[in-house]
Write a protein that holds these residues in place. Structure first.
Motif, PDB file in Angstrom:
ATOM      1  N   HIS A 115      -3.078 -23.654 -27.272  1.00 21.04           N
ATOM      2  CA  HIS A 115      -2.200 -22.662 -26.627  1.00 21.04           C
ATOM      3  C   HIS A 115      -1.057 -22.266 -27.569  1.00 21.04           C
ATOM      4  O   HIS A 115      -0.705 -21.093 -27.664  1.00 21.04           O
ATOM      5  N   GLY A 136      -1.457 -24.751 -16.410  1.00 16.03           N
ATOM      6  CA  GLY A 136      -1.743 -25.230 -15.068  1.00 16.03           C
ATOM      7  C   GLY A 136      -1.545 -26.734 -14.941  1.00 16.03           C
ATOM      8  O   GLY A 136      -1.199 -27.242 -13.879  1.00 16.03           O
ATOM      9  N   ASP A 166       0.787 -22.517  -8.265  1.00 12.47           N
ATOM     10  CA  ASP A 166      -0.512 -22.396  -7.590  1.00 12.47           C
ATOM     11  C   ASP A 166      -0.456 -22.967  -6.174  1.00 12.47           C
ATOM     12  O   ASP A 166      -0.978 -22.381  -5.228  1.00 12.47           O
ATOM     13  N   ASP A 183       3.462 -13.809  -9.328  1.00  4.40           N
ATOM     14  CA  ASP A 183       4.029 -12.869 -10.306  1.00  4.40           C
ATOM     15  C   ASP A 183       3.909 -11.432  -9.775  1.00  4.40           C
ATOM     16  O   ASP A 183       4.880 -10.658  -9.788  1.00  4.40           O
ATOM     17  N   GLY A 269      -0.873 -20.676 -19.960  1.00  7.53           N
ATOM     18  CA  GLY A 269      -1.165 -19.650 -18.959  1.00  7.53           C
ATOM     19  C   GLY A 269       0.071 -19.037 -18.320  1.00  7.53           C
ATOM     20  O   GLY A 269       0.134 -17.823 -18.090  1.00  7.53           O
ATOM     21  N   ASN A 273       3.724 -14.920 -17.347  1.00  7.65           N
ATOM     22  CA  ASN A 273       4.599 -14.566 -16.219  1.00  7.65           C
ATOM     23  C   ASN A 273       5.705 -13.597 -16.632  1.00  7.65           C
ATOM     24  O   ASN A 273       6.462 -13.854 -17.571  1.00  7.65           O
TER      25      ASN A 273
HETATM   26  O1  KG4 Z   1      -3.337 -22.314 -19.658  1.00  3.22           O
HETATM   27  P1  KG4 Z   1      -4.072 -21.985 -18.417  1.00  3.22           P
HETATM   28  O2  KG4 Z   1      -4.886 -20.705 -18.391  1.00  3.22           O
HETATM   29  O3  KG4 Z   1      -5.002 -23.161 -18.006  1.00  3.22           O
HETATM   30  C1  KG4 Z   1      -4.592 -24.491 -18.213  1.00  3.22           C
HETATM   31  O4  KG4 Z   1      -4.658 -24.952 -19.363  1.00  3.22           O
HETATM   32  O5  KG4 Z   1      -4.126 -25.081 -17.202  1.00  3.22           O
HETATM   33  O6  KG4 Z   1      -2.999 -21.929 -17.261  1.00  3.22           O
HETATM   34  C2  KG4 Z   1      -3.344 -21.664 -15.952  1.00  3.22           C
HETATM   35  C3  KG4 Z   1      -2.074 -21.557 -15.152  1.00  3.22           C
HETATM   36  C4  KG4 Z   1      -2.330 -21.456 -13.665  1.00  3.22           C
HETATM   37  O7  KG4 Z   1      -1.476 -22.363 -13.001  1.00  3.22           O
HETATM   38  C5  KG4 Z   1      -1.945 -20.018 -13.346  1.00  3.22           C
HETATM   39  O8  KG4 Z   1      -1.444 -19.832 -12.038  1.00  3.22           O
HETATM   40  C6  KG4 Z   1      -0.877 -19.772 -14.374  1.00  3.22           C
HETATM   41  O9  KG4 Z   1      -1.339 -20.391 -15.536  1.00  3.22           O
HETATM   42  N1  KG4 Z   1      -0.642 -18.334 -14.629  1.00  3.22           N
HETATM   43  C7  KG4 Z   1       0.497 -17.704 -14.281  1.00  3.22           C
HETATM   44  C8  KG4 Z   1       0.321 -16.346 -14.642  1.00  3.22           C
HETATM   45  N2  KG4 Z   1      -0.914 -16.219 -15.207  1.00  3.22           N
HETATM   46  C9  KG4 Z   1      -1.494 -17.455 -15.188  1.00  3.22           C
HETATM   47  N3  KG4 Z   1       1.614 -18.162 -13.699  1.00  3.22           N
HETATM   48  C10 KG4 Z   1       2.582 -17.273 -13.481  1.00  3.22           C
HETATM   49  N4  KG4 Z   1       2.503 -15.964 -13.786  1.00  3.22           N
HETATM   50  C11 KG4 Z   1       1.396 -15.460 -14.372  1.00  3.22           C
HETATM   51  N5  KG4 Z   1       1.336 -14.175 -14.677  1.00  3.22           N
END
Ligand code: KG4
Ligand code: ZN
Length: 339
Positions: A115, A136, A166, A183, A269, A273
């Motif tokens: 990341h 996440g 979430d 968001d 992720g 936001n």
């Molecule tokens: O990095 P990621 O895609 O997967 C992991 O490695 O966990 O992160 C996923 C997380 C989820 O909790 C999702 O709700 C959050 O990222 N997420 C966001 C947004 N896009 C994804 N949280 C807030 N605002 C966003 N726009």
């Protein structure tokens, strides 16, 4: 040098070819998200099965789009930790088979390091820098001393920021993933409508805690339901999002001031936001710090970031043999060789 990256730690099956850590030649992602939405969260077994079904086609497609054959690839990088174990194992085993059959080096990559590397393909940033990694499953403040030297400065004691978003989203009746829904809906809400506690953490001053905040929003919804009151969801979502972002930014600001960092990177992720991106910019303008954000298409899970970090891991000598395993948990500051 061309690295083929494979990512399968959660619900995205991804493969990419990246040149010299920075130039993305292809970036293919298949996702089982729509199926998980039915259950309000990722169902590990479904994710693993979808990886097994789609990984061959995804890898072929990534090679094709990069206009490469396996012969043109210098090394195969794969996410080996942290994540859903059954999901990780599909990618790791596929990468092992590929590396063995094509006689290529196999490079294990830590998902969160990946990341962070999403910024290497979005800008020309080089370490050292300070990084807020918010996904996440993780919320870390990390000093990135070099491409492969990481120092954890602060981390969550309980829920990750994405996890809290979430779960709060689910309680508000919003579609999974709640972070994305919050968001979106927050844009129509008043972020000062509800007041949430700003949790204090004993011990490390840079650590986070989100479980109290999450419980507060869940209680707000349940109390209203019991009294038959209607809740203004956009207002609640906006207020909760503001509290989460305030907690993240408070600690980041303290680290910047006390440790004198001049470059701030955001990754994971949650870096997609809009409120977090806005507040990070405000903070960096105020403190004279340069801000780096991944392009939106590289915020979520993808394999370009794995191939990018894989390039730097490979240069540092992190090459695995055919006994490589996957791990559900793994600290970001642990190098592969030291396992
Ligand atoms: O990095 P990621 O895609 O997967 C992991 O490695 O966990 O992160 C996923 C997380 C989820 O909790 C999702 O709700 C959050 O990222 N997420 C966001 C947004 N896009 C994804 N949280 C807030 N605002 C966003 N726009
Ligand atoms: Zn991720």
């Amino acid at each position: 040098m061309k690295i083929l990256g494979i990512e399968s730690s959660c619900d995205e099956t991804a493969c990419a070819v990246v040149e010299d850590g920075r130039k993305v030649l292809s970036n293919v992602i298949a996702t089982s998200l729509e199926e998980h939405k039915l259950y309000g969260g990722v169902v590990p077994e479904i994710a693993s099965r979808r990886h097994a079904e789609s990984i061959s086609a995804v890898v072929k497609e990534a090679l094709e789009q990069a206009d490469c054959s396996l012969d043109d690839i210098d090394a195969i990088a794969v996410t080996y930790a942290p994540g859903l174990i059954g999901a990780l194992l599909v990618g790791v085993n596929f990468a092992k088979g590929l590396a063995l059959s094509a006689n290529k080096p196999l490079v294990p990559v830590h998902h969160l390091r990946g990341h962070i590397a999403s910024n290497y393909i979005s800008s020309d940033i080089e370490p050292p820098f300070l990084c807020l990694v918010v996904s996440g499953g993780h919320s870390h403040i990390v000093a990135v001393n070099s491409y492969t030297d990481f120092e954890i400065i602060g981390k969550t004691r309980d829920d990750a920021a994405g996890e809290a978003l979430d779960k709060a989203g689910r309680t508000m009746g919003l579609e999974y993933p709640g972070g994305v829904s919050i968001d979106k809906i927050s844009r129509q809400g008043d972020e000062n409508a509800y007041k949430f506690p700003h949790p204090r953490v004993n011990g490390c001053p840079y650590d986070f805690s989100f479980s109290g905040l999450k419980t507060a929003v869940i209680n707000t919804v349940h109390n209203a339901q019991q009294k038959g009151e209607r809740i203004n969801i956009p207002n609640l979502a906006a207020s909760f999002q503001k509290s989460v972002v305030d907690c993240l930014m408070n600690n980041v600001e303290n680290v910047i001031v006390e440790k004198n960092f001049k470059k701030l990177v955001i990754a994971g992720g949650v870096s997609a936001n809009s409120k977090l991106r806005e507040e990070a910019k405000r903070l960096c303008d105020k403190r004279g710090v340069t801000l780096y954000l991944p392009e939106l298409k590289y915020c979520g899970d993808n394999a370009a970031m794995i191939a990018s970090q894989g390039y730097y891991e490979f240069l540092s000598g992190a090459v695995a043999d055919e006994s490589l395993n996957a791990y559900a948990t793994m600290p970001i500051d642990e190098n592969y060789k030291t396992i």
